[in-house]
Write a protein that holds these residues in place. Structure first.
Motif, PDB file in Angstrom:
ATOM      1  N   MET A  38      36.624  46.694  60.240  1.00 23.00           N
ATOM      2  CA  MET A  38      37.709  46.097  60.714  1.00 23.00           C
ATOM      3  C   MET A  38      37.666  44.529  60.347  1.00 23.00           C
ATOM      4  SD  MET A  38      39.755  48.032  61.484  1.00 23.00           S
ATOM      5  CE  MET A  38      40.483  49.418  62.544  1.00 23.00           C
ATOM      6  N   VAL A  39      36.597  43.702  60.475  1.00 24.11           N
ATOM      7  CA  VAL A  39      36.359  42.471  60.499  1.00 24.11           C
ATOM      8  C   VAL A  39      36.586  41.964  59.035  1.00 24.11           C
ATOM      9  CG1 VAL A  39      34.754  40.483  60.473  1.00 24.11           C
ATOM     10  CG2 VAL A  39      34.729  42.038  62.583  1.00 24.11           C
ATOM     11  N   ARG A  40      36.014  42.759  58.071  1.00 24.85           N
ATOM     12  CA  ARG A  40      36.085  42.639  56.505  1.00 24.85           C
ATOM     13  C   ARG A  40      37.502  42.657  56.211  1.00 24.85           C
ATOM     14  NH1 ARG A  40      33.023  46.587  52.809  1.00 24.85           N
ATOM     15  NH2 ARG A  40      35.163  47.599  52.673  1.00 24.85           N
ATOM     16  N   ILE A  41      38.262  43.651  56.839  1.00 27.36           N
ATOM     17  CA  ILE A  41      39.591  43.697  56.600  1.00 27.36           C
ATOM     18  C   ILE A  41      40.696  42.566  57.062  1.00 27.36           C
ATOM     19  CG2 ILE A  41      41.955  45.133  57.252  1.00 27.36           C
ATOM     20  CD1 ILE A  41      40.003  47.627  57.068  1.00 27.36           C
ATOM     21  N   ALA A  42      40.379  42.264  58.290  1.00 25.78           N
ATOM     22  CA  ALA A  42      40.769  40.960  58.676  1.00 25.78           C
ATOM     23  C   ALA A  42      40.699  39.779  57.942  1.00 25.78           C
ATOM     24  CB  ALA A  42      40.603  40.632  60.403  1.00 25.78           C
ATOM     25  N   ILE A  43      39.332  39.497  57.557  1.00 26.63           N
ATOM     26  CA  ILE A  43      38.978  38.532  56.620  1.00 26.63           C
ATOM     27  C   ILE A  43      39.888  38.528  55.533  1.00 26.63           C
ATOM     28  CG2 ILE A  43      37.377  37.411  55.253  1.00 26.63           C
ATOM     29  CD1 ILE A  43      35.412  38.069  57.839  1.00 26.63           C
ATOM     30  N   SER A  44      39.955  39.655  54.811  1.00 28.20           N
ATOM     31  CA  SER A  44      40.470  39.824  53.691  1.00 28.20           C
ATOM     32  C   SER A  44      42.231  39.420  53.713  1.00 28.20           C
ATOM     33  CB  SER A  44      40.354  41.256  52.895  1.00 28.20           C
ATOM     34  OG  SER A  44      41.178  42.043  53.684  1.00 28.20           O
ATOM     35  N   CYS A  45      42.680  39.655  54.870  1.00 28.62           N
ATOM     36  CA  CYS A  45      44.272  39.331  55.139  1.00 28.62           C
ATOM     37  C   CYS A  45      44.445  37.840  55.302  1.00 28.62           C
ATOM     38  CB  CYS A  45      44.613  40.132  56.556  1.00 28.62           C
ATOM     39  SG  CYS A  45      44.642  41.819  56.093  1.00 28.62           S
ATOM     40  N   LEU A  46      43.197  37.106  55.780  1.00 30.56           N
ATOM     41  CA  LEU A  46      43.145  35.500  56.002  1.00 30.56           C
ATOM     42  C   LEU A  46      43.255  34.807  54.850  1.00 30.56           C
ATOM     43  CD1 LEU A  46      41.631  35.524  59.398  1.00 30.56           C
ATOM     44  CD2 LEU A  46      43.922  35.364  58.899  1.00 30.56           C
ATOM     45  N   GLN A  47      43.121  35.366  53.510  1.00 33.52           N
ATOM     46  CA  GLN A  47      42.899  34.555  52.301  1.00 33.52           C
ATOM     47  C   GLN A  47      44.184  33.488  52.272  1.00 33.52           C
ATOM     48  OE1 GLN A  47      40.003  34.758  50.485  1.00 33.52           O
ATOM     49  NE2 GLN A  47      39.452  35.924  52.461  1.00 33.52           N
ATOM     50  N   VAL A  73      43.262  51.935  52.810  1.00 38.58           N
ATOM     51  CA  VAL A  73      42.045  51.572  52.988  1.00 38.58           C
ATOM     52  C   VAL A  73      41.695  52.393  54.630  1.00 38.58           C
ATOM     53  CG1 VAL A  73      40.625  49.727  54.119  1.00 38.58           C
ATOM     54  CG2 VAL A  73      41.832  49.558  52.054  1.00 38.58           C
ATOM     55  N   PHE A  74      42.565  52.237  55.472  1.00 41.91           N
ATOM     56  CA  PHE A  74      42.483  52.952  56.802  1.00 41.91           C
ATOM     57  C   PHE A  74      42.401  54.489  56.520  1.00 41.91           C
ATOM     58  CE2 PHE A  74      44.887  49.151  58.625  1.00 41.91           C
ATOM     59  CZ  PHE A  74      43.768  48.303  58.935  1.00 41.91           C
ATOM     60  N   ASP A  75      43.016  55.115  55.601  1.00 40.96           N
ATOM     61  CA  ASP A  75      42.848  56.358  55.445  1.00 40.96           C
ATOM     62  C   ASP A  75      41.659  56.889  54.623  1.00 40.96           C
ATOM     63  OD1 ASP A  75      45.234  56.851  56.639  1.00 40.96           O
ATOM     64  OD2 ASP A  75      46.532  57.021  55.160  1.00 40.96           O
ATOM     65  N   GLY A  76      40.840  55.746  54.275  1.00 41.73           N
ATOM     66  CA  GLY A  76      39.676  56.301  53.594  1.00 41.73           C
ATOM     67  C   GLY A  76      39.724  56.557  51.981  1.00 41.73           C
ATOM     68  N   LEU A  77      41.186  56.027  51.497  1.00 43.61           N
ATOM     69  CA  LEU A  77      41.411  56.445  50.117  1.00 43.61           C
ATOM     70  C   LEU A  77      40.905  55.298  49.155  1.00 43.61           C
ATOM     71  CD1 LEU A  77      44.638  57.956  50.447  1.00 43.61           C
ATOM     72  CD2 LEU A  77      42.749  59.140  50.244  1.00 43.61           C
ATOM     73  N   MET A  78      40.532  54.141  49.571  1.00 46.52           N
ATOM     74  CA  MET A  78      40.117  52.988  48.805  1.00 46.52           C
ATOM     75  C   MET A  78      39.443  52.054  49.689  1.00 46.52           C
ATOM     76  SD  MET A  78      43.538  50.856  48.085  1.00 46.52           S
ATOM     77  CE  MET A  78      42.787  49.759  46.910  1.00 46.52           C
ATOM     78  N   ASP A  79      38.704  51.243  48.896  1.00 49.08           N
ATOM     79  CA  ASP A  79      37.819  50.255  49.505  1.00 49.08           C
ATOM     80  C   ASP A  79      38.497  48.952  49.143  1.00 49.08           C
ATOM     81  OD1 ASP A  79      36.053  51.749  50.903  1.00 49.08           O
ATOM     82  OD2 ASP A  79      34.633  51.842  49.308  1.00 49.08           O
ATOM     83  N   LEU A  80      38.236  47.941  50.020  1.00 46.88           N
ATOM     84  CA  LEU A  80      38.838  46.537  49.639  1.00 46.88           C
ATOM     85  C   LEU A  80      37.568  45.794  48.876  1.00 46.88           C
ATOM     86  CD1 LEU A  80      40.191  45.227  52.736  1.00 46.88           C
ATOM     87  CD2 LEU A  80      41.568  45.696  50.886  1.00 46.88           C
ATOM     88  N   GLU A  81      37.964  44.820  47.983  1.00 45.24           N
ATOM     89  CA  GLU A  81      37.330  43.894  47.121  1.00 45.24           C
ATOM     90  C   GLU A  81      36.402  43.138  48.334  1.00 45.24           C
ATOM     91  OE1 GLU A  81      38.601  41.935  44.037  1.00 45.24           O
ATOM     92  OE2 GLU A  81      40.024  43.510  43.405  1.00 45.24           O
TER      93      GLU A  81
END
Length: 69
Positions: free
Chosen positions: A1-10, A25-33
């Motif tokens: 969750m923290v990684r997702i939040a950080i990616s949204c703050l770029q 990402v939440f559904d588990g279908l892909m990963d964030l860079e």
């Protein structure tokens, strides 16, 4: 969750994930860079309030908070 939040703050909006990408990402279908740039942390400033002014507020009942059903 923290990684997702950080990616949204770029700072660069083109590096931020779209809402549809976040759903995947939440559904588990892909990963964030992985995020390699953390300059957004420098833009966070903690300000101390000069004076705290109490404000009268009314109590909101739970049915108002949850909205229409």
């Amino acid at each position: 969750m923290v990684r997702i939040a950080i990616s949204c703050l770029q700072r660069n909006l083109h590096k931020r994930p779209s809402a549809s990408m976040l759903v995947k990402v939440f559904d588990g279908l892909m990963d964030l860079e992985p995020v390699a740039e953390y300059s957004f942390l420098n833009s966070i400033h903690e300000e101390t309030p000069q004076e705290i002014i109490p404000v009268a507020s009314s109590t909101i009942i739970p049915s108002v908070l949850s909205g229409p059903r």
